[in-house]
Motif scaffolding. Structure first.
Motif, PDB file in Angstrom:
ATOM      1  N   VAL A  13       0.868  -1.165   0.000  1.00  0.00           N
ATOM      2  CA  VAL A  13       0.000   0.000   0.000  1.00  0.00           C
ATOM      3  C   VAL A  13       0.911   1.223   0.000  1.00  0.00           C
ATOM      4  N   VAL A  14       0.972   1.899  -1.126  1.00  0.00           N
ATOM      5  CA  VAL A  14       1.791   3.106  -1.249  1.00  0.00           C
ATOM      6  C   VAL A  14       0.984   4.268  -0.687  1.00  0.00           C
ATOM      7  N   TRP A  15       1.577   5.001   0.255  1.00  0.00           N
ATOM      8  CA  TRP A  15       0.830   6.069   0.919  1.00  0.00           C
ATOM      9  C   TRP A  15       1.643   7.355   0.973  1.00  0.00           C
ATOM     10  N   ARG A  16       0.934   8.454   1.180  1.00  0.00           N
ATOM     11  CA  ARG A  16       1.558   9.765   1.372  1.00  0.00           C
ATOM     12  C   ARG A  16       0.609  10.625   2.186  1.00  0.00           C
ATOM     13  N   GLU A  17       1.163  11.670   2.794  1.00  0.00           N
ATOM     14  CA  GLU A  17       0.346  12.674   3.465  1.00  0.00           C
ATOM     15  C   GLU A  17       0.224  13.877   2.529  1.00  0.00           C
ATOM     16  N   GLN A  23      -3.285   9.681   1.837  1.00  0.00           N
ATOM     17  CA  GLN A  23      -3.753   9.165   0.556  1.00  0.00           C
ATOM     18  C   GLN A  23      -2.999   7.883   0.214  1.00  0.00           C
ATOM     19  N   VAL A  24      -3.649   7.036  -0.577  1.00  0.00           N
ATOM     20  CA  VAL A  24      -3.015   5.800  -1.035  1.00  0.00           C
ATOM     21  C   VAL A  24      -3.138   5.714  -2.551  1.00  0.00           C
ATOM     22  N   LEU A  25      -2.233   4.941  -3.119  1.00  0.00           N
ATOM     23  CA  LEU A  25      -2.127   4.859  -4.576  1.00  0.00           C
ATOM     24  C   LEU A  25      -2.737   3.548  -5.074  1.00  0.00           C
ATOM     25  N   LEU A  26      -3.750   3.659  -5.947  1.00  0.00           N
ATOM     26  CA  LEU A  26      -4.394   2.496  -6.542  1.00  0.00           C
ATOM     27  C   LEU A  26      -4.012   2.385  -8.009  1.00  0.00           C
ATOM     28  N   VAL A  27      -4.024   1.151  -8.508  1.00  0.00           N
ATOM     29  CA  VAL A  27      -3.685   0.909  -9.914  1.00  0.00           C
ATOM     30  C   VAL A  27      -4.884   0.311 -10.636  1.00  0.00           C
ATOM     31  N   HIS A  28      -5.039   0.701 -11.900  1.00  0.00           N
ATOM     32  CA  HIS A  28      -6.099   0.151 -12.751  1.00  0.00           C
ATOM     33  C   HIS A  28      -5.468  -0.794 -13.760  1.00  0.00           C
ATOM     34  N   ARG A  29      -5.979  -2.032 -13.791  1.00  0.00           N
ATOM     35  CA  ARG A  29      -5.461  -3.038 -14.712  1.00  0.00           C
ATOM     36  C   ARG A  29      -6.445  -3.228 -15.868  1.00  0.00           C
ATOM     37  N   PRO A  30      -6.051  -2.848 -17.078  1.00  0.00           N
ATOM     38  CA  PRO A  30      -6.988  -2.938 -18.203  1.00  0.00           C
ATOM     39  C   PRO A  30      -7.431  -4.362 -18.519  1.00  0.00           C
ATOM     40  N   ALA A  93       4.181   1.076   2.141  1.00  0.00           N
ATOM     41  CA  ALA A  93       5.280   1.550   1.288  1.00  0.00           C
ATOM     42  C   ALA A  93       5.188   3.059   1.146  1.00  0.00           C
ATOM     43  N   SER A  94       6.265   3.745   1.491  1.00  0.00           N
ATOM     44  CA  SER A  94       6.308   5.199   1.375  1.00  0.00           C
ATOM     45  C   SER A  94       7.217   5.606   0.223  1.00  0.00           C
ATOM     46  N   LEU A  95       6.972   6.780  -0.320  1.00  0.00           N
ATOM     47  CA  LEU A  95       7.785   7.270  -1.429  1.00  0.00           C
ATOM     48  C   LEU A  95       9.205   7.514  -0.951  1.00  0.00           C
ATOM     49  N   ALA A  96      10.173   7.096  -1.760  1.00  0.00           N
ATOM     50  CA  ALA A  96      11.584   7.261  -1.411  1.00  0.00           C
ATOM     51  C   ALA A  96      12.138   8.595  -1.892  1.00  0.00           C
ATOM     52  N   GLY A  97      11.350   9.339  -2.626  1.00  0.00           N
ATOM     53  CA  GLY A  97      11.787  10.620  -3.172  1.00  0.00           C
ATOM     54  C   GLY A  97      10.602  11.325  -3.809  1.00  0.00           C
ATOM     55  N   PRO A  98      10.866  12.294  -4.672  1.00  0.00           N
ATOM     56  CA  PRO A  98       9.772  13.001  -5.342  1.00  0.00           C
ATOM     57  C   PRO A  98       8.914  12.051  -6.173  1.00  0.00           C
ATOM     58  N   GLU A  99       7.646  12.398  -6.305  1.00  0.00           N
ATOM     59  CA  GLU A  99       6.754  11.579  -7.122  1.00  0.00           C
ATOM     60  C   GLU A  99       7.230  11.591  -8.572  1.00  0.00           C
ATOM     61  N   GLN A 100       7.223  10.400  -9.176  1.00  0.00           N
ATOM     62  CA  GLN A 100       7.692  10.233 -10.544  1.00  0.00           C
ATOM     63  C   GLN A 100       6.520  10.231 -11.530  1.00  0.00           C
ATOM     64  N   GLU A 101       6.819  10.619 -12.758  1.00  0.00           N
ATOM     65  CA  GLU A 101       5.784  10.583 -13.790  1.00  0.00           C
ATOM     66  C   GLU A 101       5.444   9.130 -14.118  1.00  0.00           C
ATOM     67  N   PHE A 102       4.155   8.848 -14.160  1.00  0.00           N
ATOM     68  CA  PHE A 102       3.706   7.487 -14.431  1.00  0.00           C
ATOM     69  C   PHE A 102       3.771   7.170 -15.921  1.00  0.00           C
ATOM     70  N   GLU A 103       4.257   5.981 -16.222  1.00  0.00           N
ATOM     71  CA  GLU A 103       4.318   5.508 -17.594  1.00  0.00           C
ATOM     72  C   GLU A 103       3.349   4.339 -17.756  1.00  0.00           C
ATOM     73  N   PRO A 104       2.209   4.553 -18.416  1.00  0.00           N
ATOM     74  CA  PRO A 104       1.241   3.458 -18.613  1.00  0.00           C
ATOM     75  C   PRO A 104       1.885   2.281 -19.347  1.00  0.00           C
ATOM     76  N   ASN A 105       1.418   1.076 -19.007  1.00  0.00           N
ATOM     77  CA  ASN A 105       1.944  -0.120 -19.642  1.00  0.00           C
ATOM     78  C   ASN A 105       0.828  -1.133 -19.825  1.00  0.00           C
ATOM     79  N   ASP A 106       1.158  -2.308 -20.342  1.00  0.00           N
ATOM     80  CA  ASP A 106       0.132  -3.322 -20.615  1.00  0.00           C
ATOM     81  C   ASP A 106      -0.564  -3.801 -19.347  1.00  0.00           C
TER      82      ASP A 106
END
Length: 293
Positions: A13-17, A23-30, A93-106
């Motif tokens: 569970v990736v989280w941030r304040e 907030q937590v980060l959810l993923v969508h699987r096509p 799981a907490s972020l180890a640094g600045p938020e990165q740009e997401f790259e969509p994938n399969d």
């Protein structure tokens, strides 16, 4: 007929304040058109902590470090025309640094940061909600300590020099390299070790990978402990440093006393085995034991 092999997976569970809200980060699987927590199967011989971090980073593009465990899911999945059991382990799981740009994938085409309450509504599976329900109980973490027994060394009877300079065996050197990935997944940023070569050599690959020095402590060597068993309390007293993840590498005869001085359960450790202990802001300690990677 033998039981089908269990599929082992790991995630978090990736989280941030953000603006006073967790907030937590959810993923969508096509492929399944679902919203879930990031996770994936272990590669052959991959340590579960390394797998959890890798899968989170592959699915979200975010660099993370793992915190306390959140629980385990067990359910059946389809495989090769049949049904097999699946086991999924999760960590905060907490972020180890600045938020990165997401790259969509399969596998994952969308991400979304959501407040915990809305995330529970968005998740497609009740089992993921159960994992998310555990998050608040393990945060915030004040400090973390990892105690580690050194990797396998050359046998005493095969070494004619001083015991303090007895090196790691070939298997020990390989284990030290594997430990590097595990320690990276935990975000270790302070390194303490016995001054014996077999301990220092165990943590050297990781220290080199992050550019940190190893602080050597004769007090937690076998010889130092025999000379003055109480001296290790000085190391233990400085181990729980707020905001830090401290690694302490020592020896089989020393680790029980070291664990006791840290307020942790006393137990036996095989070579390269370790305990991870997270001290929470309310004083509770969450711990888990792992065998050699």
């Amino acid at each position: 007929m033998s039981n089908p092999a269990t599929v082992i997976a790991a995630g978090g569970v990736v989280w941030r304040e953000s603006h006073g809200s967790r907030q937590v980060l959810l993923v969508h699987r096509p492929r399944y058109d679902d919203w879930s927590l990031p996770k994936g199967k272990l590669a052959p011989r991959e340590h579960v902590l390394v797998a959890a971090r890798r899968e989170i980073e592959e699915e979200t593009s975010q660099q993370v470090v793992l915190g306390p465990p959140l629980g385990v899911q067990r359910y059946d999945v389809r495989k090769n025309g049949g049904t097999v059991p699946k086991l999924v382990l999760y960590w905060a799981a907490s972020l180890a640094g600045p938020e990165q740009e997401f790259e969509p994938n399969d596998e994952v085409d969308k991400l979304e940061w959501l407040p915990v309450g809305k995330a529970k509504e968005r998740l497609s599976y009740p089992r993921d909600v159960d994992i998310l329900n555990c998050l608040d109980a393990v945060l915030p973490v004040e400090s973390t300590v990892v105690i580690l027994r050194h990797a396998e060394a050359v046998k005493r009877k095969e070494w004619s020099g001083k015991d303090t300079v007895r090196p790691l065996s070939d298997e020990g050197l390989a284990s030290a390299e594997r430990l590097s990935g595990v320690l990276a997944a935990l975000g270790v940023n302070r390194i303490r070790s016995s001054d014996a070569e077999r301990c220092a050599g165990t943590v050297t690959p990781y220290a080199a990978s992050i550019g940190r020095r190893i602080h050597l402590h004769p007090e937690i060597s076998e010889q130092g402990y025999e000379k003055d068993p109480s001296a290790l309390e000085k190391v233990a007293a400085k181990a729980w440093k707020p905001g830090k993840v401290t690694l302490i590498c020592s020896h089989r005869p020393v680790l029980p006393a070291l664990a006791e001085a840290l307020g942790l359960p006393v137990g036996k450790y095989a070579t390269s085995a370790f305990m991870v202990a997270h001290r929470l802001a309310d004083g509770r300690v969450i711990r888990e034991r792992f065998g050699a990677p």
